[in-house]
Write an enzyme that holds these catalytic residues in place. Structure first.
Site, PDB file in Angstrom:
ATOM      1  N   HIS A  96       0.862  -1.199   0.000  1.00 45.17           N
ATOM      2  CA  HIS A  96       0.000   0.000   0.000  1.00 45.17           C
ATOM      3  C   HIS A  96       0.892   1.239   0.000  1.00 45.17           C
ATOM      4  O   HIS A  96       1.909   1.281   0.698  1.00 45.17           O
ATOM      5  CB  HIS A  96      -0.925  -0.011   1.226  1.00 45.17           C
ATOM      6  CG  HIS A  96      -2.015   1.012   1.116  1.00 45.17           C
ATOM      7  ND1 HIS A  96      -1.767   2.364   1.250  1.00 45.17           N
ATOM      8  CD2 HIS A  96      -3.341   0.897   0.845  1.00 45.17           C
ATOM      9  CE1 HIS A  96      -2.905   3.026   1.079  1.00 45.17           C
ATOM     10  NE2 HIS A  96      -3.880   2.159   0.831  1.00 45.17           N
ATOM     11  N   GLU A 164      -4.028   1.481  -7.175  1.00 47.86           N
ATOM     12  CA  GLU A 164      -4.444   2.649  -6.399  1.00 47.86           C
ATOM     13  C   GLU A 164      -3.529   3.834  -6.720  1.00 47.86           C
ATOM     14  O   GLU A 164      -2.433   3.944  -6.143  1.00 47.86           O
ATOM     15  CB  GLU A 164      -4.327   2.354  -4.902  1.00 47.86           C
ATOM     16  CG  GLU A 164      -5.218   1.235  -4.415  1.00 47.86           C
ATOM     17  CD  GLU A 164      -5.459   1.370  -2.919  1.00 47.86           C
ATOM     18  OE1 GLU A 164      -6.600   1.581  -2.540  1.00 47.86           O
ATOM     19  OE2 GLU A 164      -4.484   1.294  -2.148  1.00 47.86           O
ATOM     20  N   GLY A 170      -7.836   9.056  -0.807  1.00 47.72           N
ATOM     21  CA  GLY A 170      -8.282  10.005   0.210  1.00 47.72           C
ATOM     22  C   GLY A 170      -8.441  11.434  -0.277  1.00 47.72           C
ATOM     23  O   GLY A 170      -8.581  12.356   0.521  1.00 47.72           O
ATOM     24  N   SER A 208     -10.447   6.825  -3.493  1.00 43.42           N
ATOM     25  CA  SER A 208     -11.650   7.659  -3.465  1.00 43.42           C
ATOM     26  C   SER A 208     -12.883   6.982  -4.052  1.00 43.42           C
ATOM     27  O   SER A 208     -13.687   7.630  -4.731  1.00 43.42           O
ATOM     28  CB  SER A 208     -11.390   8.999  -4.163  1.00 43.42           C
ATOM     29  OG  SER A 208     -10.443   9.732  -3.414  1.00 43.42           O
ATOM     30  N   GLY A 229     -11.335   2.737   1.161  1.00 43.90           N
ATOM     31  CA  GLY A 229     -10.854   3.235   2.447  1.00 43.90           C
ATOM     32  C   GLY A 229     -11.956   3.973   3.185  1.00 43.90           C
ATOM     33  O   GLY A 229     -12.831   3.372   3.815  1.00 43.90           O
ATOM     34  N   GLY A 230     -11.953   5.312   3.075  1.00 41.50           N
ATOM     35  CA  GLY A 230     -12.887   6.161   3.823  1.00 41.50           C
ATOM     36  C   GLY A 230     -14.339   5.698   3.759  1.00 41.50           C
ATOM     37  O   GLY A 230     -15.030   5.642   4.784  1.00 41.50           O
TER      38      GLY A 230
END
Ligand code: PGA
Length: 249
Positions: A96, A164, A170, A208, A229-230
């Protein structure tokens, strides 16, 4: 090809209570018939999650956000693949960009981690992606191909890829759908030649992903999963992502 993957990467978020609530809220809402859902909470909560999943035989796979190499054993604070297996993990994220950048994980370290994951029979989700500078200098493809090279010699059946772009993670921005698909196709061709196989190796997209863009990304030809993620922290929005994808397939 296996089921479409949705991967929840919680990063350094959550608590024991939130893990418990998330699992029950998410599974109450989500239709996972055609999906493999991989839940990656912080390592310290894997045991808690595993207990809940095991007690009710829930349709959720566990993944770790990291592992340490067996070669570093017995370093203070390190956690190896065997320990992750013991905590109920089936998957591990390696490479990552946040670990490459903030923990200075270069090729040598990543290769040791990949080898350790294979020795513990963990399924690897190997993350690749270009930075803003690399993109602006037209180096995205070269960067990704060079990040993929260290996979040579690993058993392909344990490996999937997550593309990614670092500039997307993010930040609320994503590449165009066409460029996501194009990069995934490039990655698939590259891993085919690295592993010298015609077997399909899954390539997930991350950066995102939200409930608003997940479905259109999931419908692209070469996208086999999403690393979120978020938007994975909230069980309502993550289950909406899952259900919209299931509804389209
Ligand atoms: P994001 O993170 O969805 O919050 O952009 C993705 C990731 O880092 O895996």
């Amino acid at each position: 090809m296996k089921n479409f993957k949705i991967i929840a990467n919680w990063k350094m978020n959550g608590s024991k209570e939130e893990v418990k609530d998330w699992i029950s809220n998410f599974l109450d809402r989500a239709d996972l018939k055609q999906l493999d859902c991989i839940f990656c909470p912080p390592i310290c909560y894997l045991d808690k999650a595993n207990d809940i999943i095991f007690a009710d035989n829930l349709k959720l796979n566990l993944g770790s956000q990291n592992l340490d190499s067996d070669e570093d054993h017995p370093s203070t604070g390190a956690i190896n693949g065997a320990m992750l297996k013991d905590l109920g993990c089936e998957y591990v994220l390696i490479g990552h960009s946040e670990r490459r950048i903030h923990f200075d994980e270069g090729e040598d370290i990543l290769l040791k981690k990949l080898t350790s994951a294979v020795e513990s029979n963990l399924k690897i989700i190997y993350c690749v992606g270009e930075t803003t500078e690399q993109r602006d200098q037209d180096q995205a493809v070269a960067t990704i191909k060079s990040q993929l090279r260290i996979l040579k010699g690993l058993p392909f059946n344990l490996v999937s890829i997550a593309y990614e772009p670092v500039w997307s993670i993010g930040r609320g921005v994503t590449p165009s759908l066409d460029s996501i698909d194009e990069m995934h196709q490039i990655i698939k061709d590259e891993v085919k030649s690295i592993f010298n196989t015609d077997e399909k190796i899954a390539v997930s997209y991350g950066g995102s992903v939200t409930k608003d863009n997940a479905t259109s990304i999931s419908l692209l030809n070469w996208v086999d999963g999403l690393l979120v993620g978020g938007a994975s922290l909230n069980p309502e929005s993550f289950s909406e992502i899952a259900n919209n994808i299931t509804g389209q397939n």
